[in-house]
Design a protein around this motif. Structure first.
Motif, PDB file in Angstrom:
ATOM      1  N   GLY A   1      42.826  52.836  -8.002  1.00 61.19           N
ATOM      2  CA  GLY A   1      41.860  52.061  -7.732  1.00 61.19           C
ATOM      3  C   GLY A   1      42.233  51.048  -6.864  1.00 61.19           C
ATOM      4  N   PHE A   2      43.377  50.756  -6.788  1.00 58.72           N
ATOM      5  CA  PHE A   2      43.969  49.780  -5.670  1.00 58.72           C
ATOM      6  C   PHE A   2      44.025  50.810  -4.490  1.00 58.72           C
ATOM      7  CE2 PHE A   2      47.285  47.880  -2.957  1.00 58.72           C
ATOM      8  CZ  PHE A   2      46.761  46.689  -2.989  1.00 58.72           C
ATOM      9  N   ALA A   3      44.438  51.970  -4.472  1.00 57.32           N
ATOM     10  CA  ALA A   3      44.430  52.706  -3.309  1.00 57.32           C
ATOM     11  C   ALA A   3      42.965  52.914  -2.608  1.00 57.32           C
ATOM     12  CB  ALA A   3      45.163  54.084  -3.657  1.00 57.32           C
ATOM     13  N   VAL A   4      42.042  53.021  -3.542  1.00 60.20           N
ATOM     14  CA  VAL A   4      40.579  53.207  -2.887  1.00 60.20           C
ATOM     15  C   VAL A   4      40.076  52.054  -2.722  1.00 60.20           C
ATOM     16  CG1 VAL A   4      38.242  54.108  -4.032  1.00 60.20           C
ATOM     17  CG2 VAL A   4      40.457  55.289  -4.455  1.00 60.20           C
ATOM     18  N   SER A   5      40.504  50.802  -3.061  1.00 53.03           N
ATOM     19  CA  SER A   5      39.715  49.602  -2.583  1.00 53.03           C
ATOM     20  C   SER A   5      39.255  49.406  -1.171  1.00 53.03           C
ATOM     21  CB  SER A   5      40.536  48.417  -3.368  1.00 53.03           C
ATOM     22  OG  SER A   5      41.790  48.282  -2.507  1.00 53.03           O
ATOM     23  N   PRO A   6      40.448  49.720  -0.295  1.00 54.16           N
ATOM     24  CA  PRO A   6      39.878  49.855   1.259  1.00 54.16           C
ATOM     25  C   PRO A   6      38.669  50.525   1.609  1.00 54.16           C
ATOM     26  CG  PRO A   6      42.310  50.051   0.997  1.00 54.16           C
ATOM     27  CD  PRO A   6      41.616  50.101  -0.397  1.00 54.16           C
ATOM     28  N   ILE A   7      38.644  51.701   0.743  1.00 56.00           N
ATOM     29  CA  ILE A   7      37.438  52.515   1.243  1.00 56.00           C
ATOM     30  C   ILE A   7      36.197  51.660   0.528  1.00 56.00           C
ATOM     31  CG2 ILE A   7      36.353  54.844   0.568  1.00 56.00           C
ATOM     32  CD1 ILE A   7      39.028  56.009   0.173  1.00 56.00           C
ATOM     33  N   ALA A   8      36.314  51.097  -0.761  1.00 56.80           N
ATOM     34  CA  ALA A   8      35.163  50.212  -1.103  1.00 56.80           C
ATOM     35  C   ALA A   8      34.842  49.118  -0.201  1.00 56.80           C
ATOM     36  CB  ALA A   8      35.429  49.776  -2.399  1.00 56.80           C
ATOM     37  N   GLY A   9      35.639  48.686   0.632  1.00 57.77           N
ATOM     38  CA  GLY A   9      35.439  47.524   1.355  1.00 57.77           C
ATOM     39  C   GLY A   9      34.838  48.230   2.678  1.00 57.77           C
ATOM     40  N   VAL A  10      35.135  49.307   3.182  1.00 57.46           N
ATOM     41  CA  VAL A  10      34.498  49.882   4.446  1.00 57.46           C
ATOM     42  C   VAL A  10      33.121  50.280   3.823  1.00 57.46           C
ATOM     43  CG1 VAL A  10      34.477  52.020   5.560  1.00 57.46           C
ATOM     44  CG2 VAL A  10      36.664  50.826   5.370  1.00 57.46           C
ATOM     45  N   VAL A  11      32.788  50.638   2.767  1.00 60.53           N
ATOM     46  CA  VAL A  11      31.321  51.081   2.372  1.00 60.53           C
ATOM     47  C   VAL A  11      30.660  49.746   2.519  1.00 60.53           C
ATOM     48  CG1 VAL A  11      30.012  52.069   0.548  1.00 60.53           C
ATOM     49  CG2 VAL A  11      32.257  53.319   1.101  1.00 60.53           C
ATOM     50  N   ALA A  12      31.356  48.839   1.768  1.00 62.38           N
ATOM     51  CA  ALA A  12      30.365  47.622   1.564  1.00 62.38           C
ATOM     52  C   ALA A  12      29.977  46.859   3.064  1.00 62.38           C
ATOM     53  CB  ALA A  12      31.185  46.277   0.731  1.00 62.38           C
ATOM     54  N   GLY A  13      31.057  47.061   3.949  1.00 61.96           N
ATOM     55  CA  GLY A  13      30.913  46.501   5.241  1.00 61.96           C
ATOM     56  C   GLY A  13      29.974  47.345   5.927  1.00 61.96           C
ATOM     57  N   ARG A  14      29.922  48.597   5.888  1.00 64.35           N
ATOM     58  CA  ARG A  14      28.837  49.399   6.721  1.00 64.35           C
ATOM     59  C   ARG A  14      27.776  49.570   6.157  1.00 64.35           C
ATOM     60  NH1 ARG A  14      31.437  54.899   9.119  1.00 64.35           N
ATOM     61  NH2 ARG A  14      32.541  53.301  10.150  1.00 64.35           N
ATOM     62  N   TRP A  15      27.311  49.676   4.758  1.00 64.73           N
ATOM     63  CA  TRP A  15      26.326  49.861   4.186  1.00 64.73           C
ATOM     64  C   TRP A  15      25.612  48.904   3.039  1.00 64.73           C
ATOM     65  CZ3 TRP A  15      29.466  54.257   4.538  1.00 64.73           C
ATOM     66  CH2 TRP A  15      29.211  55.391   5.342  1.00 64.73           C
ATOM     67  N   GLY A  16      26.594  47.911   3.232  1.00 69.28           N
ATOM     68  CA  GLY A  16      26.198  46.599   2.441  1.00 69.28           C
ATOM     69  C   GLY A  16      26.819  46.535   0.920  1.00 69.28           C
ATOM     70  N   GLY A  17      26.894  45.294   0.130  1.00 70.15           N
ATOM     71  CA  GLY A  17      27.597  45.132  -1.030  1.00 70.15           C
ATOM     72  C   GLY A  17      26.501  46.031  -2.151  1.00 70.15           C
ATOM     73  N   ARG A  18      25.242  46.253  -1.797  1.00 65.04           N
ATOM     74  CA  ARG A  18      24.410  46.830  -2.942  1.00 65.04           C
ATOM     75  C   ARG A  18      24.834  48.228  -2.988  1.00 65.04           C
ATOM     76  NH1 ARG A  18      18.693  49.247  -1.983  1.00 65.04           N
ATOM     77  NH2 ARG A  18      19.225  50.304  -0.028  1.00 65.04           N
ATOM     78  N   THR A  19      25.448  48.808  -1.870  1.00 65.18           N
ATOM     79  CA  THR A  19      25.723  50.447  -1.887  1.00 65.18           C
ATOM     80  C   THR A  19      27.135  50.649  -2.726  1.00 65.18           C
ATOM     81  OG1 THR A  19      24.753  50.698   0.219  1.00 65.18           O
ATOM     82  CG2 THR A  19      26.418  52.172  -0.665  1.00 65.18           C
ATOM     83  N   ALA A  20      28.003  49.613  -2.473  1.00 65.57           N
ATOM     84  CA  ALA A  20      29.334  49.508  -3.055  1.00 65.57           C
ATOM     85  C   ALA A  20      28.935  49.203  -4.775  1.00 65.57           C
ATOM     86  CB  ALA A  20      30.293  48.554  -2.655  1.00 65.57           C
ATOM     87  N   PHE A  21      28.228  48.521  -4.788  1.00 68.18           N
ATOM     88  CA  PHE A  21      27.937  48.217  -6.393  1.00 68.18           C
ATOM     89  C   PHE A  21      27.357  49.263  -6.929  1.00 68.18           C
ATOM     90  CE2 PHE A  21      26.410  44.387  -9.032  1.00 68.18           C
ATOM     91  CZ  PHE A  21      27.063  44.690 -10.002  1.00 68.18           C
ATOM     92  N   PHE A  22      26.423  50.019  -6.260  1.00 64.72           N
ATOM     93  CA  PHE A  22      25.691  51.140  -7.117  1.00 64.72           C
ATOM     94  C   PHE A  22      26.665  52.055  -7.169  1.00 64.72           C
ATOM     95  CE2 PHE A  22      24.015  55.510  -6.078  1.00 64.72           C
ATOM     96  CZ  PHE A  22      22.747  55.280  -7.296  1.00 64.72           C
ATOM     97  N   ILE A  23      27.547  52.311  -6.404  1.00 64.66           N
ATOM     98  CA  ILE A  23      28.895  53.418  -6.478  1.00 64.66           C
ATOM     99  C   ILE A  23      29.415  53.411  -7.840  1.00 64.66           C
ATOM    100  CG2 ILE A  23      30.621  54.580  -5.489  1.00 64.66           C
ATOM    101  CD1 ILE A  23      29.194  54.288  -2.836  1.00 64.66           C
ATOM    102  N   GLY A  24      30.078  51.953  -7.704  1.00 70.57           N
ATOM    103  CA  GLY A  24      30.678  51.589  -9.037  1.00 70.57           C
ATOM    104  C   GLY A  24      29.916  51.812 -10.289  1.00 70.57           C
ATOM    105  N   ALA A  25      28.636  51.323 -10.305  1.00 70.99           N
ATOM    106  CA  ALA A  25      27.874  51.389 -11.550  1.00 70.99           C
ATOM    107  C   ALA A  25      27.834  52.963 -12.013  1.00 70.99           C
ATOM    108  CB  ALA A  25      26.607  51.029 -11.348  1.00 70.99           C
ATOM    109  N   ALA A  26      27.440  53.724 -11.007  1.00 72.38           N
ATOM    110  CA  ALA A  26      27.245  55.263 -11.309  1.00 72.38           C
ATOM    111  C   ALA A  26      28.436  55.727 -11.773  1.00 72.38           C
ATOM    112  CB  ALA A  26      26.758  56.128  -9.872  1.00 72.38           C
ATOM    113  N   LEU A  27      29.782  55.427 -11.042  1.00 69.25           N
ATOM    114  CA  LEU A  27      31.155  56.139 -11.545  1.00 69.25           C
ATOM    115  C   LEU A  27      31.434  55.489 -13.072  1.00 69.25           C
ATOM    116  CD1 LEU A  27      33.094  55.779  -8.234  1.00 69.25           C
ATOM    117  CD2 LEU A  27      32.330  57.720  -9.510  1.00 69.25           C
ATOM    118  N   PHE A  28      30.887  54.523 -13.321  1.00 70.73           N
ATOM    119  CA  PHE A  28      31.140  53.889 -14.664  1.00 70.73           C
ATOM    120  C   PHE A  28      30.439  54.706 -15.638  1.00 70.73           C
ATOM    121  CE2 PHE A  28      32.501  49.622 -13.486  1.00 70.73           C
ATOM    122  CZ  PHE A  28      33.591  49.565 -14.120  1.00 70.73           C
ATOM    123  N   ALA A  29      29.027  55.187 -15.353  1.00 70.52           N
ATOM    124  CA  ALA A  29      28.429  55.982 -16.180  1.00 70.52           C
ATOM    125  C   ALA A  29      28.839  57.318 -16.206  1.00 70.52           C
ATOM    126  CB  ALA A  29      27.143  56.272 -15.526  1.00 70.52           C
TER     127      ALA A  29
END
Length: 497
Positions: free
Chosen positions: A332-360
């Motif tokens: 999870g820590f190793a992936v966190s920069p990728i999450a940051g890049v996704v949030a920066g490029r496509w917005g926080g809602r995209t990163a939040f959506f991916i997180g929710a979908a992966l929890f499912a």
């Protein structure tokens, strides 16, 4: 004549210095959040040892968790507001030094009462995460903020799981005192690094009055509500004490809400939460806390450590269970920069959506493969990646939606909401897994497990749908300028405190 393609003297050095400064700032923020996450997670494995050493029942040792949680929920808001007003770097260092004092009280008090008191003082660390988000926005170039948020969120995941593991090792090779010594040393080191690496943060030229009445109402309201929720299963949900605490807490918070909406300089400007994006973001955090991030700590250890003779057990030792959790946290820590890049490029809602979908996805994997160790290892990895994306997404939505000078207190609101709804989630899931138990045991049957995990899946899918309606971030503009367009671009001038 100089070659126009040649960079000006010192240009490369300036860029290197800026890069180095950015790296140090992010490292300081990550280390600070490690203090908060470690202190939150370190205590759980020590509770049985405390019971043996001090001859204390679980109802007493559990206060080492409750005291920290109650104080942390309040300091997330109050500390965030103080940082927004008087300088986040200063308040961050103060919060870490207060948590160091809490560790010292636990060590030198050498009693269960002292440990509980020390844990309450350690709860000052609840202010660290909101302050780190605000510092990232204030001290870093705009293009690096999302990356920093990703790293900070990853640190929360890694240090939280690491706290459990490190505390277990210290209990085995030394004694319980060393857990608090380690926490104190970590906080001192993080404070020194923050003092050296973080730039001096600004305070307002004309400081408003601190909302003392708002803080005085918020603290007992939150404490009563959360304490009532956490004690519901022990005292009974229909008992006078539980109902009195919950109803009393809600009444006080209702008065607090009216006050905050009317006062000129509130502790929390609730109107900053009134835009469509922030309202949906807050609901999304609450629903996710009601589901997987709230009560997963009940389900997954049970699956890993219950005997194989039971319907849901894999028979793993506590050490192996801790290592599996650690593997997930590292990923999870190793992936966190990728999450940051996704949030920066496509917005926080995209990163939040991916997180929710992966929890499912992770919880669906539990439903179909909880009797397989490889599947459960994969569950921990997927859930850790989900956490990294979700914990990067929702604070990034805050950064996209509110003025810079209320960033810490607003993220503190979401952190407090996450804490409150996580407590509710524990109560809900505890009831679910006790509906059907294996005869002559307290362990849940497969039907109870499926009900609880199905609840996690449902909450995750609801959050994913909510993210679709949050809307894309609007182009950056002066927050004092009037807003135009639809509700997503609502006027934020009222959000400036």
């Amino acid at each position: 004549m100089s070659d126009p393609s040649t960079p000006p003297p010192g240009g490369r050095l300036d860029r290197e210095a800026a890069t180095r400064s950015t790296t140090f700032i992010i490292a300081a923020l990550v280390l600070a959040e490690c203090v908060s996450a470690f202190e939150a997670g370190m205590i759980f494995i020590a509770l049985p040892r405390f019971g043996d050493i001090f001859d204390a029942p679980a109802s007493t040792t559990g206060w080492a968790v409750t005291a920290f949680m109650l104080v942390a929920a309040t300091t997330a808001l109050v500390g965030g507001r103080l940082g927004d007003l008087y300088g986040r770097k200063k308040i961050l260092i103060i919060a870490m030094m207060v948590s160091t004092l809490g560790s010292a009280v636990s060590v030198f008090g050498d009693s269960m009462g002292a440990i509980i008191a020390g844990r309450g003082i350690q709860g000052a660390a609840g202010a660290i995460l909101p302050l780190c988000y605000g510092l990232a926005r204030e001290a870093l170039p705009p293009g690096k903020v999302s990356l920093a948020v990703g790293y900070i969120s990853g640190a929360a995941l890694l240090a939280g799981s690491g706290g459990y593991f490190v505390a277990g090792v210290l209990l085995d090779v030394a004694d319980w005192h060393m857990i608090f010594v380690f926490a104190a040393v970590l906080a001192i080191v993080a404070s020194v690094v923050a003092a050296l690496a973080l730039p001096s943060t600004h305070t307002r030229g004309e400081l408003p009055r601190f909302d003392y009445l708002g803080a005085a109402l918020l603290t007992p309201g939150l404490v009563a509500l959360l304490y009532g929720i956490t004690q519901g299963s022990a005292w009974g949900w229909t008992s006078f004490r539980v109902l009195g605490l919950i109803i009393g807490g809600l009444a006080i918070l209702s008065v607090w809400t009216v006050w905050e909406l009317r006062v000129a300089e509130p502790l929390v400007n609730l109107r900053a939460l009134g835009t469509k994006r922030m309202t949906l973001n807050l609901i999304g955090v609450a629903v996710l806390a009601l589901g997987p991030i709230g009560a997963v700590q009940i389900i997954t250890p049970m699956i890993l450590q219950a005997p194989t003779s039971l319907p849901i057990g894999l028979g793993m030792s506590a050490t192996v269970a801790g290592l599996i959790g650690g593997i997930g946290a590292i990923v999870g820590f190793a992936v966190s920069p990728i999450a940051g890049v996704v949030a920066g490029r496509w917005g926080g809602r995209t990163a939040f959506f991916i997180g929710a979908a992966l929890f499912a996805v992770a919880n669906l994997m539990i439903l179909v493969g909880h009797k397989s160790l490889p599947v459960m290892i994969a569950v921990f990895v997927v859930a850790a990646v989900a956490t990294a994306f979700a914990y990067t997404g929702y604070p990034k939505i805050v950064i996209e939606s509110v003025p810079e000078d209320v960033t810490s207190v607003t993220t503190g609101v979401l952190a407090t909401a996450r804490q409150a709804f996580s407590a509710i989630s524990v109560a809900i899931v505890s009831v679910m897994i006790s509906l059907w138990t294996v005869p002559e045991t307290t362990m849940p049957t497969a039907a109870s497990l499926n009900l609880a995990v199905g609840w996690f899946v449902l909450c995750s899918l609801i959050v994913a749908v909510i993210c679709l309606f949050i809307g894309r971030p609007q182009p950056a503009r002066d927050v004092d300028a009037p807003a135009t367009g639809d509700e997503d671009d609502a006027d934020l001038s009222g959000a400036r405190v």
